[in-house]
Design an enzyme around this catalytic site. Structure first.
Site, PDB file in Angstrom:
ATOM      1  N   GLY A   1       0.793  -1.238   0.000  1.00  0.00           N
ATOM      2  CA  GLY A   1       0.000   0.000   0.000  1.00  0.00           C
ATOM      3  C   GLY A   1       0.818   1.277   0.000  1.00  0.00           C
TER       4      GLY A   1
ATOM      5  N   ASP B   1       1.292   4.346   4.573  1.00  0.00           N
ATOM      6  CA  ASP B   1       0.020   4.852   4.083  1.00  0.00           C
ATOM      7  C   ASP B   1      -0.919   5.171   5.246  1.00  0.00           C
ATOM      8  OD1 ASP B   1      -0.182   2.153   4.736  1.00  0.00           O
ATOM      9  OD2 ASP B   1      -1.134   1.547   2.850  1.00  0.00           O
TER      10      ASP B   1
ATOM     11  N   ASP C   1      -2.920   2.301  12.023  1.00  0.00           N
ATOM     12  CA  ASP C   1      -4.189   1.924  12.651  1.00  0.00           C
ATOM     13  C   ASP C   1      -3.879   1.614  14.122  1.00  0.00           C
ATOM     14  OD1 ASP C   1      -6.814   1.098  12.934  1.00  0.00           O
ATOM     15  OD2 ASP C   1      -6.555  -0.793  11.893  1.00  0.00           O
TER      16      ASP C   1
ATOM     17  N   LYS D   1      -5.190   6.826  11.974  1.00  0.00           N
ATOM     18  CA  LYS D   1      -6.479   6.465  12.587  1.00  0.00           C
ATOM     19  C   LYS D   1      -6.242   6.451  14.089  1.00  0.00           C
ATOM     20  CE  LYS D   1      -8.893   3.287   9.743  1.00  0.00           C
ATOM     21  NZ  LYS D   1      -9.247   1.877   9.453  1.00  0.00           N
TER      22      LYS D   1
ATOM     23  N   PHE E   1     -13.256   1.954   7.581  1.00  0.00           N
ATOM     24  CA  PHE E   1     -12.405   1.239   6.628  1.00  0.00           C
ATOM     25  C   PHE E   1     -12.268   2.096   5.368  1.00  0.00           C
ATOM     26  CE2 PHE E   1     -11.289  -1.796   3.337  1.00  0.00           C
ATOM     27  CZ  PHE E   1     -10.240  -2.459   3.976  1.00  0.00           C
TER      28      PHE E   1
HETATM   29  P1  5GP Z   1      -1.776  -1.509  12.145  1.00  0.00           P
HETATM   30  O1  5GP Z   1      -0.693  -2.500  12.412  1.00  0.00           O
HETATM   31  O2  5GP Z   1      -1.369  -0.085  12.388  1.00  0.00           O
HETATM   32  O3  5GP Z   1      -3.041  -1.871  12.871  1.00  0.00           O
HETATM   33  O4  5GP Z   1      -2.180  -1.698  10.637  1.00  0.00           O
HETATM   34  C1  5GP Z   1      -1.621  -0.999   9.612  1.00  0.00           C
HETATM   35  C2  5GP Z   1      -1.981  -1.644   8.305  1.00  0.00           C
HETATM   36  O5  5GP Z   1      -3.352  -2.100   8.294  1.00  0.00           O
HETATM   37  C3  5GP Z   1      -1.885  -0.640   7.178  1.00  0.00           C
HETATM   38  O6  5GP Z   1      -0.572  -0.574   6.650  1.00  0.00           O
HETATM   39  C4  5GP Z   1      -2.907  -1.174   6.202  1.00  0.00           C
HETATM   40  O7  5GP Z   1      -2.319  -2.182   5.410  1.00  0.00           O
HETATM   41  C5  5GP Z   1      -3.969  -1.817   7.075  1.00  0.00           C
HETATM   42  N1  5GP Z   1      -5.091  -0.896   7.306  1.00  0.00           N
HETATM   43  C6  5GP Z   1      -5.400  -0.227   8.434  1.00  0.00           C
HETATM   44  N2  5GP Z   1      -6.511   0.519   8.292  1.00  0.00           N
HETATM   45  C7  5GP Z   1      -6.917   0.325   7.015  1.00  0.00           C
HETATM   46  C8  5GP Z   1      -8.027   0.841   6.237  1.00  0.00           C
HETATM   47  O8  5GP Z   1      -8.857   1.642   6.688  1.00  0.00           O
HETATM   48  N3  5GP Z   1      -8.112   0.398   4.953  1.00  0.00           N
HETATM   49  C9  5GP Z   1      -7.233  -0.477   4.400  1.00  0.00           C
HETATM   50  N4  5GP Z   1      -7.410  -0.826   3.141  1.00  0.00           N
HETATM   51  N5  5GP Z   1      -6.174  -0.984   5.097  1.00  0.00           N
HETATM   52  C10 5GP Z   1      -6.025  -0.575   6.389  1.00  0.00           C
END
Ligand code: 5GP
Length: 181
Positions: A48, A102, A105, A133, A154
Site C-alpha cells: 500500500g 500509508d 491503525d 487512525k 475502513f
Molecule cells: P496496524 O498495524 O497499524 O493496525 O495496521 C496498519 C496496516 O493495516 C496498514 O498498513 C494497512 O495495510 C492496514 N489498514 C489499516 N486501516 C486500514 C483501512 O482503513 N483500509 C485499508 N485498506 N487498510 C487498512
C-alpha cells in the site's frame, strides 16, 4: 465528474486527489528542510505504501534514495507478530531513515518495523504517515510527519485496498458498511 472502476463500493470521498497532493507537497517541503544534506532514505512497506512513497519522494527537493520491505503476519499468531518476507536492499547504518506509511491503525505493524530497523543503527529513524487512525492506536508511536487524522472507518484508494482492489483510486474514500467484513 470522472468515474473510476470499482467505484460502486465507495460510500463517501474523504480526501480528494487535490487535498492529498497539497498535503504531500507540504510534507515534502518539511522533510527537505529538516533532512536535506543528510544521507536520506525513504523506506516503505509493500504494497500500500508505494503510492504515497512515489508521490512523496518527488515532493522532497533533496538527494535521497528509496527502499522497500514486505511483511506478513504469522498464521494463527496474535496481532502484531509479523515477519519480514522481503528485506531492504541497502544497509541503513548511519543513514537518516524515514519510514513512509500509508495508514497507521493500531500501530502494531509499524512498531515491529521500527524495532527491526532500530537494531540496524540508523542515525535518524522517523515516521511519515499519510493517514492516522488515532482512535484505534494500541502502541504509542512518534509520528514526525503526518498527513491527515482520519476517523475509524475502513478506507480505500490511494494505495489502500479492499481484497486487493481499489488501490488505484486517486482519492481516499469510505466503503459502504455492508462491504466491510
Ligand atoms: P496496524 O498495524 O497499524 O493496525 O495496521 C496498519 C496496516 O493495516 C496498514 O498498513 C494497512 O495495510 C492496514 N489498514 C489499516 N486501516 C486500514 C483501512 O482503513 N483500509 C485499508 N485498506 N487498510 C487498512
Amino acid at each position: 465528474m470522472r468515474r473510476y472502476a470499482g467505484e460502486e463500493l465507495v460510500d463517501r470521498i474523504l480526501l480528494t486527489q487535490e487535498q492529498i497532493d497539497r498535503r504531500i507537497a507540504e510534507l515534502g517541503r518539511a522533510i527537505a528542510e529538516e533532512h536535506g544534506g543528510r544521507d536520506l532514505r525513504l523506506v516503505t512497506v509493500l504494497r500500500g505504501g508505494v503510492f504515497f512513497l512515489a508521490d512523496l519522494c518527488r515532493a522532497v527537493d533533496a538527494p535521497l534514495s528509496i527502499d522497500f520491505l514486505a511483511i506478513s503476519s504469522y498464521a494463527g499468531s496474535s496481532e502484531g507478530t509479523v515477519r519480514i518476507t522481503k528485506d531492504l536492499d541497502d544497509s541503513i547504518e548511519g543513514a537518516s531513515v524515514i519510514v513512509v506509511e500509508d495508514i497507521i491503525d493500531t500501530g502494531l505493524t509499524l512498531n515491529y518495523v521500527l524495532s527491526v530497523l532500530r537494531q540496524r543503527e540508523p542515525a535518524v529513524l522517523e515516521v511519515c504517515a499519510l493517514l492516522d487512525k488515532d482512535a484505534r492506536r494500541i502502541v504509542d508511536l512518534p509520528i514526525a510527519y503526518k498527513g491527515f487524522s482520519v476517523p475509524d472507518r475502513f478506507l480505500v484508494g490511494y494505495g489502500l485496498d479492499i481484497e486487493g482492489r481499489l488501490r488505484n483510486l486517486p482519492y481516499i474514500a469510505t466503503v459502504h458498511d455492508d462491504r466491510v467484513a
